[in-house]
Write an enzyme that holds these catalytic residues in place. Structure first.
Site, PDB file in Angstrom:
ATOM      1  CD  GLU A  25     -13.369   4.566 -16.131  1.00 16.35           C
ATOM      2  OE1 GLU A  25     -12.641   3.807 -16.800  1.00 16.35           O
ATOM      3  OE2 GLU A  25     -14.377   5.149 -16.609  1.00 16.35           O
TER       4      GLU A  25
ATOM      5  N   GLY B  22       0.797  -1.223   0.000  1.00 16.20           N
ATOM      6  CA  GLY B  22       0.000   0.000   0.000  1.00 16.20           C
ATOM      7  C   GLY B  22       0.827   1.268   0.000  1.00 16.20           C
TER       8      GLY B  22
ATOM      9  CG  ASP C  82       0.261   3.005  -6.769  1.00 13.69           C
ATOM     10  OD1 ASP C  82      -0.752   2.638  -6.144  1.00 13.69           O
ATOM     11  OD2 ASP C  82       1.348   2.412  -6.721  1.00 13.69           O
TER      12      ASP C  82
ATOM     13  CG  ASP D  57      12.548  -5.741  -5.961  1.00 18.58           C
ATOM     14  OD1 ASP D  57      12.704  -6.790  -5.322  1.00 18.58           O
ATOM     15  OD2 ASP D  57      11.466  -5.139  -6.044  1.00 18.58           O
ATOM     16  CB  ILE D  58      18.629  -6.757  -9.381  1.00 22.21           C
ATOM     17  CG1 ILE D  58      19.968  -6.328  -9.985  1.00 22.21           C
ATOM     18  CG2 ILE D  58      17.684  -7.322 -10.445  1.00 22.21           C
ATOM     19  CD1 ILE D  58      20.797  -7.495 -10.483  1.00 22.21           C
TER      20      ILE D  58
ATOM     21  CB  CYS E 142     -14.132   2.428 -23.501  1.00 18.32           C
ATOM     22  SG  CYS E 142     -12.807   2.518 -24.727  1.00 18.32           S
ATOM     23  CG  LEU E 143     -15.359  -3.444 -25.807  1.00 20.90           C
ATOM     24  CD1 LEU E 143     -15.120  -3.318 -27.299  1.00 20.90           C
ATOM     25  CD2 LEU E 143     -14.548  -4.603 -25.235  1.00 20.90           C
ATOM     26  N   GLY E 144     -17.732  -0.875 -23.789  1.00 21.59           N
ATOM     27  CA  GLY E 144     -19.114  -1.064 -23.342  1.00 21.59           C
ATOM     28  C   GLY E 144     -20.097  -0.231 -24.137  1.00 21.59           C
TER      29      GLY E 144
ATOM     30  CE  LYS F 219      13.418  -7.211  18.848  1.00 18.57           C
ATOM     31  NZ  LYS F 219      12.834  -8.590  19.034  1.00 18.57           N
TER      32      LYS F 219
ATOM     33  CG  HIS G 101     -11.898   5.132 -20.008  1.00 23.46           C
ATOM     34  ND1 HIS G 101     -12.153   3.841 -19.608  1.00 23.46           N
ATOM     35  CD2 HIS G 101     -11.432   5.059 -21.275  1.00 23.46           C
ATOM     36  CE1 HIS G 101     -11.844   3.010 -20.591  1.00 23.46           C
ATOM     37  NE2 HIS G 101     -11.399   3.727 -21.620  1.00 23.46           N
TER      38      HIS G 101
END
Length: 547
Positions: free
Chosen positions: A521, A16, A71, A146-147, A380-382, A222, A519
């Site tokens: 949304e 998150g 994100d 992570d490399i 869109c496709l909808g 700790k 879109h």
């Protein structure tokens, strides 16, 4: 000059970081500061645009046409700040930029290396817009160790060294796993994560610790001792019932105060959290419930439709109802009658997507909603599926379909009421595309204006006859079928300013049936729901009283 907060993650992915970054941005805004959030992703794709939703979730599109990480949707929803193309970058884009400069001779024949050339490119990206805001929040994708992330970690280390002392801080998000057998939260993974971070020269100022249980004082002390941070800077991040509780929860834990203390900002402005108290009240105190079916092809991974799910939540908040979403696999309707699956829903939504798989099922869902007078929103496709359904079942074009599906099959099977868009106007210039072009970044992307028909349902919903919404598609409804479809009751109620591209369709004599090529949304926020979603949920609420 902006102050910088670099957000990193450790132990495991999907903790998150994006939500924590967005919540911190909202809290800094509540204290009167301006913010911008930025995502640096280590993967080698140039952007997520060509990645399967099963790989990376939804692709979030900005006003200026960037295909970005989901994100950035969190960033916009929590802060209201519209993301830009310069707020998202990947290793692929960084390396592409470096190699293009090398080909042009910009490096004057030098040997090109990760340090300094790649890290310098990352640093140049980070400081774009430095003078515009009080705080720049930069999230580094992946986890420490992570490399592929090493050039980014090195770049932010250098960046902090280059800046005046106290202008950059580091916030690290980790996991405190709970061992049920011993009844303990274990701090060792966090200690090792911070140790890994420190080996590459980064010392976190603030630790955000995800856990399923409260962090006992002993464990907090700790963590502070072994990770070299103050106890007050160990911030608990417990699981929440709603993501929209995050700003208030992080404020209670002292995240915003810890960040301001790390910058030595004292006295800190008091926050005005009234907006988030109102948001929480609407989330946790609904006055009813509506059931919405999302009929799609990526229903096994809800992140594929992340912005749609959140926009429905926003619409529910605006109407004081809880929206219960059921994810329905469109392919089921290619084998079975949709009625038993859809008859108990108050509204039906068919989202966007690419490819032919599941489209016949989406067409049946659109048909069921039209014939049974159930509120329908096609995105869109909808929208294209709604047009194809009307063409087949109302206008008598039995072979109506999309050129997209013929292109996949390699032969002509349909009369293409939906065709591959080869030319359109963007701003003050014409964009041209061929079906053989590269896939990445070649769609109609970003914000475009639509002109709404006076007196139409959508004009009433938006309260205006001119809107601007974000697009992401290659195929359009062919305007030559407009007259035939409108004579059957499918109204083209929104068009591009030049009148060539259908943007919105709606069905006459239906309580609420709207398809949009864009879109909506993507611009919805909990404190400013997208108009279409607000009214769609209102229609579902009204329908719930009738059934």
């Amino acid at each position: 000059m902006a102050r910088y907060v670099f957000i990193t993650g450790g132990v495991v992915s999907s903790l998150g970081k994006g939500l924590a970054s967005a919540a911190l941005g909202a809290l800094l805004q509540a204290r009167g500061y301006s913010v911008r959030l930025r995502k640096l992703d280590p993967y080698l794709n140039v952007d997520p645009g060509t990645m399967s939703p099963f790989e990376h979730g939804e692709v979030f599109v900005t006003d200026d046409g960037a295909e970005t990480d989901l994100d950035l949707g969190h960033y916009e929803r929590f802060t209201g700040v519209s993301a830009r193309m310069t707020d998202s970058i990947s290793s692929g884009r960084i390396y592409m930029n470096v190699l293009e400069k090398e080909r042009r001779g910009d490096y004057l024949g030098k040997t090109i290396q990760v340090i300094p050339h790649v890290t310098n490119e990352i640093k140049d990206f980070i400081e774009i817009g430095d003078e515009e805001v009080d705080f720049m929040l930069c999230e580094i994708g992946g986890t420490v160790g992570d490399i592929e992330g090493l050039p980014f970690f090195e770049a932010i280390r250098q960046f902090a060294q280059d800046r005046p002392r106290g202008q950059c801080i580091f916030m690290h998000l980790t996991l405190l796993p709970y061992i049920a057998a011993s009844g303990e939260l274990k701090t060792k993974p966090t200690q090792h994560s911070v140790k890994e971070l420190r080996t590459i020269g980064l010392q976190p100022n603030v630790l955000v610790c995800r856990s399923e249980h409260p962090i006992p004082e002993k464990e907090r002390e700790k963590i502070a001792l072994f990770c070299n941070v103050r106890k007050e800077d160990v911030i608990a991040a417990p699981d929440l019932k709603s993501i929209y509780e995050a700003p208030l929860a992080y404020h209670r834990e002292g995240l915003d105060q810890a960040v301001l203390d790390a910058f030595n900002i004292a006295p800190a402005p008091k926050p005005d959290l009234s907006t988030w108290h109102d948001v929480a009240d609407r989330v946790f105190n609904p006055e009813g419930e509506v059931r919405v079916a999302i009929v799609g092809k990526y229903v096994q991974l809800e992140d594929a439709y992340k912005s749609i799910a959140e926009a429905l939540t926003h619409g529910g908040m605006a109407n004081r109802v809880k929206v219960k979403v059921d994810w329905v696999d469109a392919e089921i309707f290619e084998r079975e009658d949709p009625a038993p699956h859809l008859e108990n829903f108050h509204a039906i939504l068919v989202p966007g997507g690419f490819g032919e798989r599941g489209t016949e099922g989406k067409i049946k869902a659109a048909q069921y909603a039209r014939e049974h007078k159930i509120p329908y929103l096609g995105i869109c496709l909808g929208m294209q599926m709604a047009v194809i359904e009307a063409a087949r079942n109302l206008a008598g074009i039995d072979t109506a379909g999309s050129e997209e599906f013929d292109h996949e099959a390699g032969k002509k099977r349909f009369e293409p009421v939906v065709y591959h868009l080869k030319e359109w106007v963007q701003g003050n210039h014409t964009v041209r595309r061929k079906s053989t072009d590269d896939k990445g970044g070649t769609m109609r992307l970003g914000a475009y204006t639509a002109v709404l028909k006076d007196g139409s349902k959508v004009a009433d919903v938006y309260g205006t006859t001119e809107i601007e919404e974000r697009h992401r598609h290659r195929y359009e409804v062919d305007i030559k079928y407009r007259e035939k479809l409108e004579s059957c009751g499918l109204v083209f109620s929104g068009m591009s300013p030049d009148g060539r591209l259908p943007e919105i369709v709606e069905v006459k004599d239906h309580p609420w049936y709207i398809g949009v090529q864009f879109h909506p949304e993507l611009k919805s926020k909990p404190f400013a729901p997208a108009p279409l979603f607000r009214d769609f949920v209102r229609a579902a609420k009204e329908n719930s009283r009738l059934v």
